[in-house]
Design an enzyme around this catalytic site. Structure first.
Site, PDB file in Angstrom:
ATOM      1  N   ARG A 119      10.938   3.765   3.559  1.00 53.76           N
ATOM      2  CA  ARG A 119      10.837   2.806   4.558  1.00 53.76           C
ATOM      3  C   ARG A 119      12.306   2.048   4.588  1.00 53.76           C
ATOM      4  NH1 ARG A 119       5.664  -1.231   4.353  1.00 53.76           N
ATOM      5  NH2 ARG A 119       4.443   0.741   5.262  1.00 53.76           N
ATOM      6  N   HIS A 131       4.614   5.828  11.552  1.00 53.30           N
ATOM      7  CA  HIS A 131       4.128   5.268  10.226  1.00 53.30           C
ATOM      8  C   HIS A 131       2.960   7.090  10.063  1.00 53.30           C
ATOM      9  CE1 HIS A 131       3.173   4.008   6.524  1.00 53.30           C
ATOM     10  NE2 HIS A 131       2.716   2.770   7.178  1.00 53.30           N
ATOM     11  N   ARG A 165       0.971  -1.276   0.541  1.00 54.39           N
ATOM     12  CA  ARG A 165      -0.193   0.174   0.077  1.00 54.39           C
ATOM     13  C   ARG A 165       0.808   1.128  -0.307  1.00 54.39           C
ATOM     14  NH1 ARG A 165      -2.645  -3.782   0.994  1.00 54.39           N
ATOM     15  NH2 ARG A 165      -0.967  -4.181   2.506  1.00 54.39           N
ATOM     16  N   THR A 166       1.370   1.268   1.014  1.00 54.09           N
ATOM     17  CA  THR A 166       2.202   2.816   1.098  1.00 54.09           C
ATOM     18  C   THR A 166       3.129   2.889  -0.124  1.00 54.09           C
ATOM     19  OG1 THR A 166       2.273   2.195   3.625  1.00 54.09           O
ATOM     20  CG2 THR A 166       4.259   4.054   2.937  1.00 54.09           C
ATOM     21  N   LYS A 187      25.875  -3.988  -0.779  1.00 49.70           N
ATOM     22  CA  LYS A 187      27.189  -4.000  -0.388  1.00 49.70           C
ATOM     23  C   LYS A 187      28.155  -2.885   0.396  1.00 49.70           C
ATOM     24  CE  LYS A 187      26.452  -2.255  -5.813  1.00 49.70           C
ATOM     25  NZ  LYS A 187      26.831  -1.894  -6.630  1.00 49.70           N
TER      26      LYS A 187
HETATM   27  N1   CP Z   1      -0.576   0.039   5.519  1.00 47.00           N
HETATM   28  C1   CP Z   1       0.743  -0.380   5.175  1.00 47.00           C
HETATM   29  O1   CP Z   1       1.511   0.140   5.699  1.00 47.00           O
HETATM   30  O2   CP Z   1       0.736  -1.323   3.823  1.00 47.00           O
HETATM   31  P1   CP Z   1       1.455  -1.810   3.627  1.00 47.00           P
HETATM   32  O3   CP Z   1       3.301  -2.213   4.304  1.00 47.00           O
HETATM   33  O4   CP Z   1       1.667  -2.900   2.382  1.00 47.00           O
HETATM   34  O5   CP Z   1       3.319  -0.670   2.966  1.00 47.00           O
END
Ligand code: CP
Length: 305
Positions: free
Chosen positions: A101, A129, A51-52, A80
C-alpha cells in the site's frame, strides 16, 4: 509472473474462480490449512491500514505460510531516502509474494516493474484498491446471490474513495447494473472515471445529492467515509465530513433485502444503531476480505488444492 494492480487486471472468469475458491475455503478451511507451507508474504504498508494488512497476514497464516513486512514507511529505509523500486526489488529476494500500500497513485505499478515476486496493490492513493473490490464482490455475491441485475448506490466521498473507483470498474462488466452516485458536488466521481467507465463503457448511472431520494430503489448501498488524508485543507474536510449519516430512520423506506456495505473504517457516516440490522453487511464484508485474500494468494502463487 502476474501482478494485481488494477481490478481490470483480472478477467470476469478469473474473478469468478477466485470467488468460488473463497467460498470453498469458507466451507472447507482444513483443506487449505497448509497450502502455503514454506511460502512467505511480505506486507509493505507505506500508509496506515487495519483490515487490509491484518487480513492479508491472517490469510497467509491460515494457509500455513509466514509473513514479514512493515506497517509504516517510518519503520522502513524509505525514511533514509530509499526508492519504492529499490525497496521492492530487495524484498522480492525475501518473499514469494508482496502486498503493498502506498499513498502515491501508481506506486505499486512502478514496484511491479522491478519486483521478482508478484505484487498485489493493497491501495494506491485515491486510485485503486483491487483486493477491497474482490472483498466487495464476494460480499455482494454471498448476500444477494448474484453480481448482475442490481441497483447499487455509492455514497460519500466518491472523488477520493479508491474503493468506489475500483468497484465501479469491476461491476461495469456485469449485466444490468445501475449505479446511483450519491455525493456533494465537490466529492463527485472524477471526470476520467465518468468518461472511462460510465460513458465509454455504456454503464447506466445517475448522480444525486441525498440518500432519501433513492433509498427505496437500492439493492446495495455502498457507504464510504470522507477521506480526510486526501484533502488539501482541513476546513473543507470539516464542512463535508458529516454530509451523510445513515441511521435507522433513513432506512425506513429501504428494501427489506437491502445490503449495506462499507469498506471501513467508519467515522460518522453509519450510525452504530444500524449495526444490529440484518441488512448491515460491513462486518461480514471485513471477514470476507480474509477469505478472498486467501483465495487470491493461492491463485497468484499457482497453488491448486
Ligand atoms: N478497507 C480498508 O482498506 O481498510 P484499511 O484501510 O483498514 O486497510
Amino acid at each position: 509472473m502476474r501482478h494485481l494492480i488494477d481490478p481490470m487486471d483480472l478477467s470476469v472468469e478469473e474473478i469468478d474462480k477466485i470467488l468460488n475458491l473463497a467460498d470453498d475455503i469458507i466451507a472447507n478451511p482444513v483443506k487449505y490449512q497448509d497450502a502455503c507451507a514454506h511460502k512467505k508474504l511480505a506486507t509493505l504498508f507505506f500508509e496506515p491500514s487495519t483490515r487490509t494488512r491484518l487480513s492479508f497476514e491472517a490469510a497467509m497464516m491460515e494457509l500455513g505460510g509466514n509473513v514479514l513486512g512493515f506497517s509504516s514507511a517510518d519503520s522502513s529505509s524509505a525514511t533514509k531516502g530509499e526508492s519504492v523500486s529499490d525497496t521492492v526489488k530487495v524484498v522480492s529476494c525475501y518473499a514469494d509474494i508482496i502486498a503493498m500500500r502506498h499513498p502515491k497513485e501508481g506506486a505499486p505499478c512502478l514496484a511491479a516493474m522491478k519486483s521478482d515476486a508478484p505484487i498485489i496493490n493493497a491501495g494506491d492513493g485515491g486510485h485503486n484498491h483491487p483486493t477491497q473490490t474482490l472483498t466487495d464482490l464476494l460480499t455482494i455475491r454471498r448476500e444477494k446471490g448474484r453480481l448482475d441485475n442490481l441497483t447499487i448506490g455509492c455514497c460519500g466521498d466518491l472523488k477520493f474513495g479508491r474503493t468506489v473507483h475500483s468497484l465501479i470498474k469491476a461491476m461495469s462488466r456485469y449485466a444490468n447494473i445501475h449505479f446511483i452516485m450519491i455525493s456533494p458536488e465537490e466529492l463527485e466521481i472524477p471526470e476520467y472515471l465518468k468518461q472511462e467507465v460510465f460513458e465509454q463503457g455504456g454503464l447506466d448511472y445517475e448522480q444525486v445529492r441525498t440518500i432519501d431520494e433513492v433509498i427505496d430503489r437500492l439493492d446495495v448501498l455502498y457507504m464510504t467515509r470522507v477521506q480526510r488524508e486526501r484533502f488539501f485543507n482541513e476546513a473543507d474536510y470539516v464542512r463535508l465530513k458529516d454530509t451523510y449519516i445513515l441511521n435507522m430512520k433513513k432506512l425506513k423506506k429501504a428494501k427489506k433485502d437491502l445490503s449495506i456495505l462499507h469498506p471501513l473504517p467508519r467515522v460518522n457516516e453509519i450510525s452504530v444503531d444500524v449495526d444490529n440490522d440484518p441488512r448491515a453487511c460491513y462486518f461480514r464484508q471485513a471477514l470476507n476480505g480474509k477469505y478472498v485474500r486467501m483465495a487470491l494468494i493461492l491463485t497468484m502463487l499457482g497453488i491448486d488444492r
